[in-house]
Design a protein around this motif. Structure first.
Motif, mmCIF file in Angstrom:
data_model
loop_
_atom_site.group_PDB
_atom_site.id
_atom_site.type_symbol
_atom_site.label_atom_id
_atom_site.label_comp_id
_atom_site.label_asym_id
_atom_site.label_seq_id
_atom_site.Cartn_x
_atom_site.Cartn_y
_atom_site.Cartn_z
ATOM 1 N N UNK A 304 0.841 -1.227 0.086
ATOM 2 C CA UNK A 304 -0.068 -0.032 -0.125
ATOM 3 C C UNK A 304 0.671 1.342 0.035
ATOM 4 N N UNK A 305 0.211 2.343 -0.367
ATOM 5 C CA UNK A 305 0.694 3.591 -0.158
ATOM 6 C C UNK A 305 0.031 4.660 0.453
ATOM 7 N N UNK A 306 0.796 5.416 1.415
ATOM 8 C CA UNK A 306 -0.181 6.238 2.299
ATOM 9 C C UNK A 306 -0.467 7.591 1.429
ATOM 10 N N UNK A 307 0.471 7.971 0.560
ATOM 11 C CA UNK A 307 0.237 9.274 -0.411
ATOM 12 C C UNK A 307 0.570 8.672 -1.842
ATOM 13 N N UNK A 308 0.014 9.429 -2.917
ATOM 14 C CA UNK A 308 0.205 9.273 -4.110
ATOM 15 C C UNK A 308 0.421 10.395 -4.822
ATOM 16 N N UNK A 314 -4.678 7.618 -2.492
ATOM 17 C CA UNK A 314 -3.806 6.743 -1.746
ATOM 18 C C UNK A 314 -4.602 6.560 -0.347
ATOM 19 N N UNK A 315 -4.129 5.634 0.299
ATOM 20 C CA UNK A 315 -4.911 4.983 1.529
ATOM 21 C C UNK A 315 -5.141 6.199 2.335
ATOM 22 N N UNK A 336 -7.146 3.315 -8.604
ATOM 23 C CA UNK A 336 -6.466 1.961 -8.889
ATOM 24 C C UNK A 336 -5.547 1.455 -7.552
ATOM 25 N N UNK A 337 -4.975 2.314 -7.074
ATOM 26 C CA UNK A 337 -4.153 1.975 -5.803
ATOM 27 C C UNK A 337 -4.792 1.713 -4.798
ATOM 28 N N UNK A 338 -5.970 2.001 -4.471
ATOM 29 C CA UNK A 338 -7.016 1.629 -3.440
ATOM 30 C C UNK A 338 -7.351 0.132 -3.622
ATOM 31 N N UNK A 342 -0.099 -1.172 -3.975
ATOM 32 C CA UNK A 342 1.325 -1.645 -4.749
ATOM 33 C C UNK A 342 2.033 -2.436 -3.812
ATOM 34 N N UNK A 343 3.171 -3.205 -3.927
ATOM 35 C CA UNK A 343 3.791 -3.882 -2.923
ATOM 36 C C UNK A 343 5.267 -3.391 -3.567
#
Length: 675
Positions: A304-308, A314-315, A336-338, A342-343
């Motif tokens: 996951x990513x806290x910010x984008x 992002x989260x 999409x990243x919700x 991403x790993x």
């Protein structure tokens, strides 16, 4: 290693601690009930309503003013033979000495009484005096509260006195419940807070090289150009905090603490215990084994990513339940990243690893062997192989920022020799348990210990996410007992001195605080530092076989369970007054906001800090709670520290897996040490 060495054998009493704190010894009960006025005051104290936080969101009432006096106690209670103290905060210096009483529930009789003295120091401009009231002579099991004869309305919450095993059974169960409610993926556990699994798309998660990010964690464009083309099963694991991110940084630390607790205290945390943490430890270990690929020697360190950026959400941009994410906003590309977190890969397959992560993962896998070698030998053997492989890939010439999270500021760890010391120690112990030759790990552990002890970072912190040296000191000392290995770089005396130095640092800090807390209140992670201080004090006493710091251990635990300026237990569900409005999505959206079930019991929050954060996210349920009596917690701020029970304030009331990890270990120590 002899498993019996792991079980500490110390007593709970400590001589001289009352002199350090300036406690007064409790007088007998007769004087408090000698007059009809005294008897009337005792009855009023006994029948005062039970204090609780007051949900103030949406209220247009004018909050009540701060009381003239407030009494702070450990709201969980005090073991029968432990040192016991309450603190009384007053706005003005009384014309005559404060006469306090300890009242027994039910009978409303006085169990102890005395004069509050001496003044322990000023807490704030509003509360310029804090007085000590010691009642260590109260041994009879039961429920009690502390009151002031000339101000019955200042009565403390009720608390218990009794055997430690009874006192800490519920807090241990609460801590276990917290981790069960933090579970992600298909193996979630149904509860009043959890009704469906979340993030099932993680079963086929795309992995990425780490992109360049700014200080907030934002990256440019799409992550597509960083995709490795490799998909992995990244399901499971505990949510890191009030968000839905997963970090090896915090999970590896949490796992090490829980596994060490199970190994040391099987009666409190192991299989068959009323709070059996082995299932949760296995759940966390399974996630770490998905992040570490033994066959390709590849580590993935974040899901996951806290910010984008301004295009992708992002989260931290949205507020929702976890089960919403797999189909969040349909096919909208902005999310999409919700839907597909991403790993991030730590390095190319087979590359050297950041030594902080390598050291802690080594400890995790080695402890996994120690805990599961009898119940699941095949699984344990796999853990031991992983421990040796990860240890061999530690980059002990690392330069620059350690690898922790995206961005680094989420978890700005700066030390790693303590992690390597812990990893080498646990690996040496695991190999001894396995009856296999130690090919140098014990020597390595001693070398890392020496490097730490003689380095600049020694004695700069106490046990927490960023410094595990105290745990390593304790484990290595046990590993060296009965060993006759010549030429080691460190001695047991040096390990003990390093542990003692950290405890003394806490005592030095406590000297300038009227509540005698061993960590400055105006910093991050105050709650977990309090639990860490308790654990360190108990470790030292176990190693020396004498109750040198037992009183401090009890007092520091008291601090985080209510004996603080705000009169709030910083662990949800442990005590009477605790955070109702945490920055935690599931709790905010599904849980109660008034302290009644369902709450995220067992969650340790950040605690008092230098500031209370603000800011809302769409769909967040506004929630703000005042202290009992509808008094804003701000009225009790002091020593440059603030506390706010407000969903916006992640800096004071966000829980996290690493913040909570030390509380069950502290409770287990208190239980075992009193037996």
């Amino acid at each position: 290693m002899d498993d019996l060495l792991r079980v500490p054998r110390v007593t709970a009493a400590v001589a001289g601690f009352g002199l350090v704190l300036g406690l007064c010894v409790a007088a007998g009960p007769a004087s408090a009930q000698a007059t009809s006025a005294g008897r009337s005051a005792v009855q009023k104290i006994c029948h005062e309503p039970v204090p609780s936080s007051v949900l103030s969101t949406g209220s247009h009432r004018t909050p009540a003013g701060a009381p003239a006096a407030a009494i702070r106690v450990d709201q969980v209670g005090y073991p029968t033979g432990a040192l016991k103290q309450a603190e009384i905060m007053t706005k003005s210096k009384p014309a005559s000495a404060l006469h306090w009483v300890v009242v027994r529930a039910g009978s409303c009789t006085v169990a102890a009484s005395g004069l509050a003295r001496p003044d322990l120091g000023a807490w704030s401009k509003r509360y310029g005096w804090v007085w000590g009231a010691g009642f260590s002579g109260v041994h009879t099991p039961g429920s009690y509260r502390v009151g002031i004869l000339n101000d019955p309305s200042a009565a403390s919450p009720w608390f218990r006195v009794g055997p430690a095993a009874q006192l800490y059974a519920r807090p241990l169960a609460n801590a276990l419940s917290f981790y069960q409610n933090e579970r992600d993926g298909p193996d979630f556990i149904h509860s009043a807070l959890r009704s469906a699994p979340g993030h099932l798309n993680d079963a086929s998660a795309m992995t990425y090289r780490t992109p360049p990010v700014d200080g907030n964690g934002n990256f440019k464009g799409s992550l597509a150009k960083y995709a490795t083309g490799v998909r992995i099963n990244a399901t499971g694991g505990w949510w890191d905090a009030g968000d839905y991110l997963h970090f090896v940084e915090t999970t590896s630390y949490t796992e090490a603490i829980l596994l060490q607790g199970i190994a040391s205290f099987p009666g409190q945390m192991g299989a068959g215990a009323s709070a059996d943490f082995t299932g949760e430890a296995r759940f966390g270990m399974d996630f770490l084994q998905r992040m570490w690929h033994q066959k390709t020697k590849t580590l993935y360190y974040e899901v996951g990513t806290g910010e984008a950026n301004s295009y992708y959400f992002a989260d931290h941009d949205i507020w929702r339940l976890p089960q919403a994410d797999d189909h969040y906003m349909g096919s909208n590309p902005h999310y999409i990243y919700i839907r597909h977190p991403p790993v991030f890969r730590a390095a190319r397959p087979g590359s050297l690893l950041s030594p902080n992560l390598a050291g802690r993962l080594t400890a995790d896998f080695a402890l996994c062997y120690q805990v599961f070698r009898k119940t699941d030998p095949g699984y344990a053997d796999g853990c031991l192989r992983e421990a040796r492989t990860v240890y061999s890939l530690a980059n002990t010439h690392w330069k620059g920022q350690l690898m922790t999270a995206i961005p680094f500021d989420f978890y700005p760890e700066t030390s790693w020799k303590d992690d390597m010391m812990l990893g080498a120690t646990e690996l040496a112990i695991a190999l001894r348990d396995a009856g296999r030759p130690d090919t140098g790990y014990l020597r390595d552990a001693a070398a890392w210990a020496s490097a730490w002890i003689h380095g600049k970072q020694a004695l700069t912190d106490t046990l927490n996410l960023y410094d595990v040296s105290a745990l390593a000191d304790y484990e290595l000392d046990l590993a060296l007992r009965g060993q006759h290995v010549s030429g080691l770089a460190v001695t047991r005396a040096q390990l003990l001195a390093n542990l003692r130095g950290q405890i003394q640092k806490g005592i030095h800090v406590a000297a300038s605080d009227p509540f005698r807390f061993g960590f400055a209140w105006d910093q991050y992670d105050t709650t977990t530092h309090g639990a860490g201080l308790t654990v360190m004090a108990k470790e030292y006493d176990a190693l020396t076989g004498r109750p040198v710091y037992a009183g401090w251990a009890q007092h520091w635990l008291d601090n985080i369970l209510g004996s603080n300026g705000w009169g709030v237990s910083l662990v949800v569900g442990d005590g009477t007054v605790f955070p109702d409005c945490m920055q935690h999505q599931v709790t905010n959206l599904v849980g109660s906001h008034d302290g009644k079930p369902p709450v995220l019991a067992g969650a340790a929050v950040e605690g008092p800090n230098s500031f209370a954060a603000t800011g809302t996210v769409p769909n967040m349920r506004r929630c703000n709670a005042n202290a009992p009596g509808d008094v804003p917690y701000a009225a009790y701020n002091g020593h440059k520290a603030v506390f706010q029970d407000n969903v916006q304030s992640y800096s004071t009331v966000e829980p996290a897996i690493d913040l909570t990890a030390l509380t069950p270990l502290a409770f287990a120590w208190m239980d075992q040490a009193s037996r």
